[in-house]
Design a protein around this motif. Structure first.
Motif, PDB file in Angstrom:
ATOM      1  N   TRP A 209       1.027  -1.347   0.147  1.00  0.00           N
ATOM      2  CA  TRP A 209      -0.006  -0.239   0.125  1.00  0.00           C
ATOM      3  C   TRP A 209       0.682   1.421   0.051  1.00  0.00           C
ATOM      4  O   TRP A 209       0.993   2.210  -0.336  1.00  0.00           O
ATOM      5  CB  TRP A 209      -1.080  -0.144   0.867  1.00  0.00           C
ATOM      6  N   HIS A 213       0.976   3.958  -2.709  1.00  0.00           N
ATOM      7  CA  HIS A 213       0.992   5.469  -2.842  1.00  0.00           C
ATOM      8  C   HIS A 213       1.708   6.329  -3.233  1.00  0.00           C
ATOM      9  O   HIS A 213       1.697   7.245  -3.634  1.00  0.00           O
ATOM     10  CB  HIS A 213       0.892   5.342  -1.007  1.00  0.00           C
ATOM     11  N   MET A 232      -1.950  -7.064  -3.741  1.00  0.00           N
ATOM     12  CA  MET A 232      -3.331  -6.597  -2.651  1.00  0.00           C
ATOM     13  C   MET A 232      -4.406  -7.488  -2.793  1.00  0.00           C
ATOM     14  O   MET A 232      -4.812  -7.787  -0.984  1.00  0.00           O
ATOM     15  CB  MET A 232      -3.075  -5.417  -2.505  1.00  0.00           C
TER      16      MET A 232
END
Length: 297
Positions: A209, A213, A232
């Motif tokens: 994550w 990002h 994910m």
């Protein structure tokens, strides 16, 4: 109607078991064909191979155990049929559980990106640790299955061979204590594997994550973004399935303490679903296995 219930239960378990066996046999066969071409296995393939074999054997032994227990219960009275089946089933169950935990830790160490010195050391040495981790899982499984064989043998002995009421009472208490100890140790084994899976899954999800990002911040769209999102999703699916499997394992231990004659069919169905569902997740998260499966179908 007991006969109808047993027939329906046997049909459900049989279909589910053979589906799971086919999926895991597919993984093993693809890996063996690949090994025949390049004559080597990397660490990931070693874990996949061991996991597929363990799950195939676990599903087969469970189906045989279920067949004898519901269709031919008189066969379970022959010594040492029950003890051998229970011990063998326990061995492959614990083995597959721990190897799946090893696979989760392996993925976390290989894929996650943390700058801690210990994590970097693990990333460099993990390939050397894999054979030893699999050996440790075999030893843990052997210890668990041996203990279950011992407890079950003593329990049957107390019910058949003891003639003195006082001796039977003392031995029954000892057997009950051994059973509680076995259930307690089994709970520790399950909880340790569960903790390893959950910890590694959460760390890997956090790393992916954070990386996703960063890519979104630096560039509006990146080619590798879809790969990270797919990874994910696979990890989250495994996280969810493993949680359900752990709850079912705990419930199975609770029913043992209540001295239930048979495990409820719903718990058994969910436990048998885990090897098949998780193996499908592994197949569709591996491009080579996914392509081979789609081509085969």
């Amino acid at each position: 109607n007991v006969t109808t219930y047993n027939t329906v239960s046997m049909a459900i378990v049989t279909l589910q078991t053979f589906a799971g066996m086919w999926i895991n046999a597919f993984i093993v066969s693809v890996l063996c064909v690949a090994w025949g071409k390049k004559r080597s296995f990397n660490s990931n393939e070693k874990i996949f191979l061991f996991l597929g074999c363990s799950r195939f054997c676990y599903l087969f032994i469970t189906w045989v155990f279920f067949l004898f227990e519901y269709i031919y219960p008189f066969c379970m009275d022959v010594y040492p049929a029950t003890q051998l089946l229970q011990g063998t089933q326990n061995f492959f169950s614990v083995s597959s559980l721990w190897v799946s935990a090893i696979l989760s830790v392996f993925y976390c160490v290989k894929i996650a990106n943390f700058q801690h010195s210990f994590f970097i050391y693990l990333k460099v040495k993990i390939d050397r640790f894999v054979p030893w981790l699999m050996l440790a899982s075999v030893l843990i499984s052997l210890g668990s299955s041996s203990f279950s064989y011992k407890v079950l043998s003593e329990s049957i002995c107390n019910n058949t061979n003891c003639t003195s009421a006082e001796y039977l009472w003392k031995d029954s208490n000892k057997t009950h204590e051994d059973l509680l100890l076995f259930l307690f140790l089994s709970g520790i084994v399950y909880a340790t594997a569960f903790a390893a899976v959950i910890s590694s899954a959460l760390l890997l999800l956090f790393s992916l994550w954070r990386h996703k990002h960063r890519m979104q911040t630096k560039s509006g769209k990146n080619i590798s973004m879809d790969a990270h999102i797919k990874a994910m999703k696979s990890i989250f699916s495994f996280f969810f399935v493993y949680c359900i499997n752990f709850i079912c394992l705990v419930l199975s231990l609770i029913y043992e303490t209540k001295r239930e004659s048979t495990m409820p069919i719903l718990i058994l169905v969910l436990l048998l679903a885990f090897p098949a569902v998780h193996s499908l997740i592994l197949i569709f998260s591996n491009p080579k296995l996914e392509k081979t499966l789609l081509r085969t179908l």
